[in-house]
Design an enzyme around this catalytic site. Structure first.
Site, PDB file in Angstrom:
ATOM      1  N   ILE A 460       0.859  -1.188   0.000  1.00 25.35           N
ATOM      2  CA  ILE A 460       0.000   0.000   0.000  1.00 25.35           C
ATOM      3  C   ILE A 460       0.896   1.238   0.000  1.00 25.35           C
ATOM      4  CG2 ILE A 460      -1.838   1.262   1.172  1.00 25.35           C
ATOM      5  CD1 ILE A 460      -2.697  -1.323   2.515  1.00 25.35           C
ATOM      6  N   GLU A 461       0.738   2.062  -1.012  1.00 22.74           N
ATOM      7  CA  GLU A 461       1.520   3.294  -1.151  1.00 22.74           C
ATOM      8  C   GLU A 461       0.654   4.464  -0.701  1.00 22.74           C
ATOM      9  OE1 GLU A 461       4.623   3.589  -2.353  1.00 22.74           O
ATOM     10  OE2 GLU A 461       5.044   1.747  -3.474  1.00 22.74           O
TER      11      GLU A 461
END
Ligand SMILES: [Zn+2]
Length: 495
Positions: A460-461
């Site tokens: 998850i960025e």
């Protein structure tokens, strides 16, 4: 450039306000597109992020003329700015008063009939349509949440939401109102030392619901902590890690705040009508909040904060070689701030055995970024995480990085693609983030998806501005991720 054309459209509307124009002059610096001077710019900025590509230029390369602006009148800000009144912000900004319209990743802070269409926050009388939150702190009106992770103070949670008591505390950020006396506080540089103190404080306050382990030590002698929340003897376990890339040090702050909220609302909170205590009786959440404390120390405070003189020397050598290669034109101070690797210049998320031999994109020497190391798992930090990943059967694992508001879920040879995609859909439904497959090699996610006994996994960025991100971005990051751990734990309990 033709001046008449230049002054057409939204830009003209923006520029007529002289005060806005003056602040615009500083905008690109404050919200800029670093690392502009790094000629082989890595990381979660434009280009090859996180050993992965696909972070679009929109997040980082300031495609619109009004990027990064601050404006104070009835304004239109197209990327990353703030409109102080009756504004329209289309990405990554905030409208602080009046009838604001925010279409992505942003917040409207004060009164008025606000509309947020993706991933944002509104604090009164508002409508949030995707992944957002109507905030608890200020004059909450009749918020409506149609999708995602929102919460309304003093009211029932919306679909997918976490119900928390509406305790209002100090602070002007929406999430700050939820705990009266938070241990984990938002700061510009959430450091290893601060995190270590916070872990001790959490243990003192919530010890019955948490356990603290050390999974290894960094090269410079810092502890690699693992926090376990929930039933240690549960049949389901999930693994979250953050802070593997140095300049992405907002992610340790995020997972520490997530941890504190799980603990604080362990006995009173709920997720989709299920009590957290019920969920966590069947699931243990393991959180490694900072896998790369040495690199984070370099990025936050420079090499003088390292204990080992040989590591300090290594960083200086990296700078000299990266200058010689043309990989940086930055000052040494800025070069250190942009540090992504561990204490001796190895990118830990290119150091896992996932097509590691075929990584050819980075430098052949230690560097601030993108050097894969002398062999897979050559580093104590990557070894420690791999050992943890292989220590039990995990229901799922999440790697927190920044930036891009993106979820990566796939890899070549992924043995758990279907399960990973289901997780991606769950997370994007809550966060409002976009999904992307994957590219790049040698990442932890890539490794666990392809190893024996594979683990469904996501990267998850978080966030929408260049790293290191200012604390002002944390509100958006928090809004999109506040409910993620509870959602993942509930998912694990059911699968
Ligand atoms: Zn990263």
């Amino acid at each position: 450039m033709n001046c008449k054309r230049y002054f057409t459209g939204a830009l003209a509307a923006f520029m007529v306000a002289s005060s806005a124009f003056m602040t615009y002059a500083d905008g690109p610096v404050a919200n800029g597109t670093d690392p502009a001077g790094l000629t082989s710019a890595p990381g979660e900025t434009a280009g090859a992020g996180n050993g992965t590509t696909g972070v679009t230029a929109a997040e980082t390369a300031a495609p619109a003329p009004a990027s990064g602006a601050q404006s104070s009148g009835s304004q239109t800000v197209t990327v990353g700015g703030n409109a102080a009144a009756s504004g329209t912000v289309t990405a990554g900004g905030s409208s602080t008063a009046g009838n604001g319209t925010v279409t992505a990743g942003s917040s409207t802070v004060a009164a008025g009939s606000s509309t947020v269409t993706s991933g944002g926050t509104t604090s009164s009388g508002s409508t949030v349509t995707v992944g957002g939150q109507t905030g608890p702190a200020v004059a909450v009106g009749s918020g409506t949440i149609t999708v995602g992770s929102g919460q309304v103070a003093g009211a029932a949670a919306g679909p997918g939401g976490v119900a928390v008591p509406s305790v209002i505390g100090a602070g002007d950020l929406s999430f700050a109102g939820q705990l009266t006396d938070p241990i984990v506080k938002v700061t510009e540089k959430y450091s290893y030392d601060q995190m270590s103190r916070d872990i001790s404080s959490l243990k003192s306050r919530y010890g019955s619901h948490m356990q603290v382990n050390t999974i290894g030590n960094s090269l410079d002698g810092r502890s690699l902590y693992e926090i376990v929340i929930g039933n240690q003897n549960a049949s389901k376990h999930i693994l979250i890690h953050a802070g593997i890339h140095a300049r992405e040090y907002m992610t340790p702050l995020l997972v520490m705040k997530q941890s504190e909220h799980l603990l604080a609302f362990y006995d009173s909170g709920s997720y989709q009508g299920r009590s957290l205590s019920d969920i966590l009786s069947g699931v243990a959440i393991h959180i490694v909040p900072m896998l790369n404390p040495d690199g984070i120390t370099i990025s936050q405070f420079g090499v003088s904060a390292l204990r080992s003189s040989s590591l300090r020397q290594t960083v200086s050598q990296c700078y000299a070689q990266d200058q010689a290669d043309g990989r940086t034109t930055q000052s040494f101070d800025r070069y250190q701030a942009l540090w992504k690797a561990n204490g001796r210049g190895v990118d830990l998320n290119q150091n896992f055995p996932a097509l590691w031999d075929s990584i050819t994109t980075g430098p052949s020497h230690a560097s601030y970024a993108n050097y894969k190391g002398t062999s897979a798992l050559s580093e104590p930090e990557s070894q420690a995480l791999a050992n943890l990943a292989n220590s039990r059967n995990w229901s799922l694992t999440i790697s927190y990085h920044s930036m891009g508001n993106l979820v990566y879920w796939d890899f070549a040879g992924n043995k758990v693609a279907e399960q990973s995609k289901v997780l991606a859909d769950l997370v994007t439904g809550i966060s409002g983030y976009r999904t992307n497959g994957s590219s790049g090699k040698g990442g932890f996610k890539d490794y666990v998806q392809t190893k024996d006994n594979p683990i469904p996994s996501l990267t998850i960025e978080v966030g929408s501005v260049a790293c290191p991100m200012p604390a002002s971005e944390f509100g958006n990051v928090w809004n999109s991720n506040q409910a993620i751990l509870a959602a993942l734990a509930a998912y694990a309990a059911d699968h």
